[in-house]
Scaffold this active site. Structure first.
Site, mmCIF file in Angstrom:
data_model
loop_
_atom_site.group_PDB
_atom_site.id
_atom_site.type_symbol
_atom_site.label_atom_id
_atom_site.label_comp_id
_atom_site.label_asym_id
_atom_site.label_seq_id
_atom_site.Cartn_x
_atom_site.Cartn_y
_atom_site.Cartn_z
ATOM 1 N N ASP B 34 0.834 -1.201 0.000
ATOM 2 C CA ASP B 34 0.000 0.000 0.000
ATOM 3 C C ASP B 34 0.872 1.257 0.000
ATOM 4 O OD1 ASP B 34 -2.316 1.762 0.542
ATOM 5 O OD2 ASP B 34 -3.333 -0.095 1.039
ATOM 6 N N HIS B 110 -4.006 6.042 2.910
ATOM 7 C CA HIS B 110 -4.647 4.813 2.417
ATOM 8 C C HIS B 110 -4.073 3.564 3.088
ATOM 9 C CE1 HIS B 110 -5.717 1.727 -0.619
ATOM 10 N NE2 HIS B 110 -6.697 2.537 -0.996
ATOM 11 N N SER B 440 -10.989 -0.894 -1.767
ATOM 12 C CA SER B 440 -9.770 -0.866 -0.949
ATOM 13 C C SER B 440 -10.077 -1.104 0.515
ATOM 14 C CB SER B 440 -9.087 0.501 -1.057
ATOM 15 O OG SER B 440 -8.270 0.580 -2.183
#
Lengths: 85, 655
Positions: B34, B110, B440
């Site tokens: 990520d 994220h 996600s």
């Protein structure tokens, strides 16, 4: 070199259990096309040595084509970008 | 995650569920590919965790604002890979222009979000400005995390295949048990044996070593054939909602109160104020009131609430409208749009979503009232039964455009309005936490569950884990957004993931390297490509094996002509002496014949192979019709989704 792009070179099955030997083999393949170990070291980005044998290196299209013809090389393909989800 | 784990029946104070039976994932190592991680987040504190598992061979790489002391017994590894990305960029990555760190540290947020969703430690009183208040945590809160930073803060986060392959390679050697990859490509996709994909090939090597790889299905829905990460060895996750909403009161001057949806956390309500809709005269009367191109020229919006309409599903329409109204001195915006569950904050500015019907009613009130006024109240958090589960509008849909014989996505999990840890550079963060939406966010929910399953069943293969999740998932009644319809396997695969049932599936459809090679041969890939991927010399048979016989936990027939027979093998992982009886729900217009229809397991018989014959009665080129095959021993129900499309004219496309 503006004409150089990252390519991923897949050399298939790992020929040796020792990762150092696998990495050496990658440098040898690259050096055989680029002309020297020094040039190979500068061009090399990653050695893939655990899941499969291969490497990523900065190559011109002509160099990529030459590597693709070497024995033991399965495929040479360009790097690509992906996105988060 | 302040609701999602309770929604999935994984409350920590409920004995007998997977999170407790799996000791909260103790001993399991989760690798995340990520954008990096914000190690100071409370979600990554290591209180109460024992020593790092001795098999761990990973490292904590240093770099900009990241040193080895940033790792602990929760975050046990962190690496970063940028060379492939930088080479694609063609210049050094400027971390001033696009805030990022030359280290495993996360700027975008994220990676911090996905990591904390999969394995974050417990953080009490987490909320976004008071909304969604609760305990934020990962699915496996005692599992360990290893971050492999491969994505960089440009254009919403981009990641190079050369870097991802390296991350997979290192993660395999480091000793992770599960890999979570909330990354993907876009149509048209690369083949399963093409390293440009980066994920399919990297995942193959990981799965070959027994590591489950969980990937996001993509955010290109609701259109069909958009699902990503479709290789059969990957566990592909669609996004669904949870039973939580954010009703926000809109009170009109005629005393009518409507509840829209927003993340407006203002402390005070906006008392009665003017309400306008920017209507213009001329050729295009609707353009001025379209949220994405909202024009307030000639409309006095100062101190008022503005109504607009949009057909744009993406959030950009709401953001644009809020910005234009704010700039014009307005105090709020009501956005009428195709109803979707995903809402996002607009910087403490009320941007409230309603559907077209309500929007039209508000518009009529504006049009037929001399001085229309409205009162807006802050959003509230509503949880529980009244809120229906839906497959999210944006979640990419099947069938797979690479291999339509392989049902994708595999399962769905919560991925809408998920509150989890983030980076301080995330503009949506409040006090360490932010709402984010996407497949996600669904992906690490399943990653956490896989960690728990690994803890309970350490000897299960990645295929067995996937089978358990697919065949026990919850199906009905679940709707799919955009347009509203009953969800089908192309929306959610087996259904919404059900961790407790997955822990005791009864039967599994197992697969190994031989099966994956069979798949690759069926796909027509050449021997050298397959040999390279499989790490073993491979020669496909001259007559390729049927793709339909791949031992998947689902059956998808994209081209049924007259009849076809498929076979499957189930392995008993429940009580040794078990009798399973079949229940078939045939797709409309398709006859299904099952042989045998009863499976009796004992100490000598742990596996059974059965066949299913499909006969179509459709006389025209068909759409997909759906059904299911369930095996039950009276306690467990092992359900395989079935999807069948009749093909009269080969390779004919008219839809």
């Amino acid at each position: 070199d503006a004409a150089s792009n990252v390519h991923i070179v897949n050399m298939g099955q790992r020929q040796h259990d020792d990762p150092a030997v696998v990495v050496d083999s990658h440098h040898n393949v690259l050096a055989s096309v680029l002309g020297s170990k020094k040039a190979a070291a500068e061009s090399m980005i990653y050695s893939y040595k655990h899941g499969f044998s291969g490497f990523a290196a900065r190559l011109t299209e002509a160099q990529a084509e030459m590597i693709a013809k070497l024995p033991g090389v399965v495929r040479v393909i360009p790097n690509r970008l992906h996105k988060l989800h | 995650t302040t609701r999602s784990w309770d929604y999935l029946s994984q409350s920590l104070n409920s004995p007998g569920n997977l999170v407790n039976d799996g000791n909260m994932g103790e001993g399991i190592i989760i690798g995340i590919l990520d954008t990096g991680i914000w190690p100071e987040s409370e979600s990554f504190k290591d209180e109460g965790l024992g020593p790092i598992p001795s098999r761990w061979k990973g490292v904590c790489e240093t770099g900009e604002r990241f040193n080895s002391s940033n790792c602990n017994r929760k975050l046990i590894g962190a690496r970063w890979f940028i060379k492939g990305f930088q080479a694609e960029l063609g210049r050094p990555f400027n971390t001033t222009e696009n805030v990022d760190f030359m280290s495993p540290r996360d700027a975008l947020g994220h990676g911090t979000h996905t990591s904390s969703t999969a394995a974050g430690s417990l953080v009490r009183n987490a909320s976004y400005k008071g909304l969604a208040l609760g305990i934020a945590r990962g699915g496996a809160p005692r599992a360990r995390l290893a971050m492999y930073k491969v994505c960089w803060n440009i254009g919403g986060g981009q990641c190079a295949s050369a870097d991802m392959l390296k991350a997979f390679d290192e993660a395999i050697n480091d000793g992770v048990d599960v890999l979570s990859v909330s990354i993907g490509g876009s149509v048209p996709f690369f083949s399963d044996v093409d390293e440009r994909d980066g994920i399919a090939t990297g995942a193959f090597h990981a799965v070959a070593k027994g590591i489950t790889v969980v990937c996001a299905a993509g955010n290109s829905g609701p259109f069909g054939q958009t699902v990503e990460n479709t290789a059969p060895w990957i566990l592909t996750v669609a996004a669904s909602t949870v039973d939580r909403g954010y009703p926000t009161s809109i009170m009109l001057g005629n005393n009518r109160t409507i509840l829209g949806q927003a993340l407006f956390a203002g402390n005070k309500e906006i008392g009665f104020t003017g309400l306008v809709y920017p209507e213009t005269e001329g050729l295009d009367t609707l353009e001025a009131g379209a949220c994405e191109s909202l024009s307030l020229n000639g409309t006095n919006a100062g101190g008022k609430v503005v109504l607009c309409f949009t057909t744009v599903a993406r959030r950009i329409a709401v953001v644009r409208a809020a910005s234009v109204v704010k700039e014009a001195g307005g105090v709020g915006v009501i956005v009428a749009k195709n109803p979707t569950s995903s809402v996002a904050p607009c910087d403490d500015f009320p941007c409230i979503q309603v559907d077209y019907e309500i929007g039209t009613q508000i518009l009529n009130y504006i049009r037929y009232t001399r001085s229309p006024v409205v009162k807006l109240s802050p959003s509230r958090t509503l949880v529980g039964k009244p809120i229906a589960t839906k497959v999210a509008f944006f979640s990419s849909r099947g069938p797979s455009s690479i291999a339509p014989f392989v049902l994708k996505p595999d399962v769905a999990a919560p991925g809408v309005n998920i509150l989890a840890a983030s980076s301080p550079f995330d503009p949506f963060m409040d006090n360490g936490f932010a709402f984010h939406t996407g497949t996600s966010m669904a992906c690490p929910h399943v990653t956490g569950i896989v960690a728990l399953l690994k803890s309970v069943h350490p000897d299960w293969s990645p295929a067995a884990i996937k089978s358990a999740l697919v065949t026990t998932a919850s199906k009905d009644p679940i709707m799919a957004e955009g347009p509203r319809k009953l969800a089908d396997p192309f929306d959610y695969g087996g259904g919404i993931v059900n961790p407790n049932k997955a822990a005791d599936p009864g039967l599994i459809y197992d697969m190994g390297m031989t099966d994956y090679i069979q798949y690759l041969c069926s796909m027509g890939y050449n021997d050298s490509s397959i040999s390279a991927l499989a790490q073993q010399p491979t020669k496909c048979p001259s007559e390729p094996p049927s793709m339909l016989d791949l031992n998947l936990p689902s059956i998808t027939i994209p081209n049924l002509r007259n009849s076809v027979t498929v076979s499957r093998t189930v392995t008993n992982v429940g009580p040794i002496y078990s009798i399973y009886k079949a229940l078939v729900q045939a797709p409309m217009g398709v006859e299904v014949i099952l042989r045998p229809s009863v499976l009796a397991f004992n100490s000598a018989t742990k596996k059974f192979t059965f066949s299913v014959t499909f006969v179509t009665t459709h006389k025209v080129q068909g759409e997909y019709y759906f059904g299911s095959l369930s095996w039950s021993d009276g306690i467990r129900v092992v359900t395989s989704p079935i999807s069948v499309q009749t093909e009269i004219i080969p390779s004919y496309v008219d839809n």
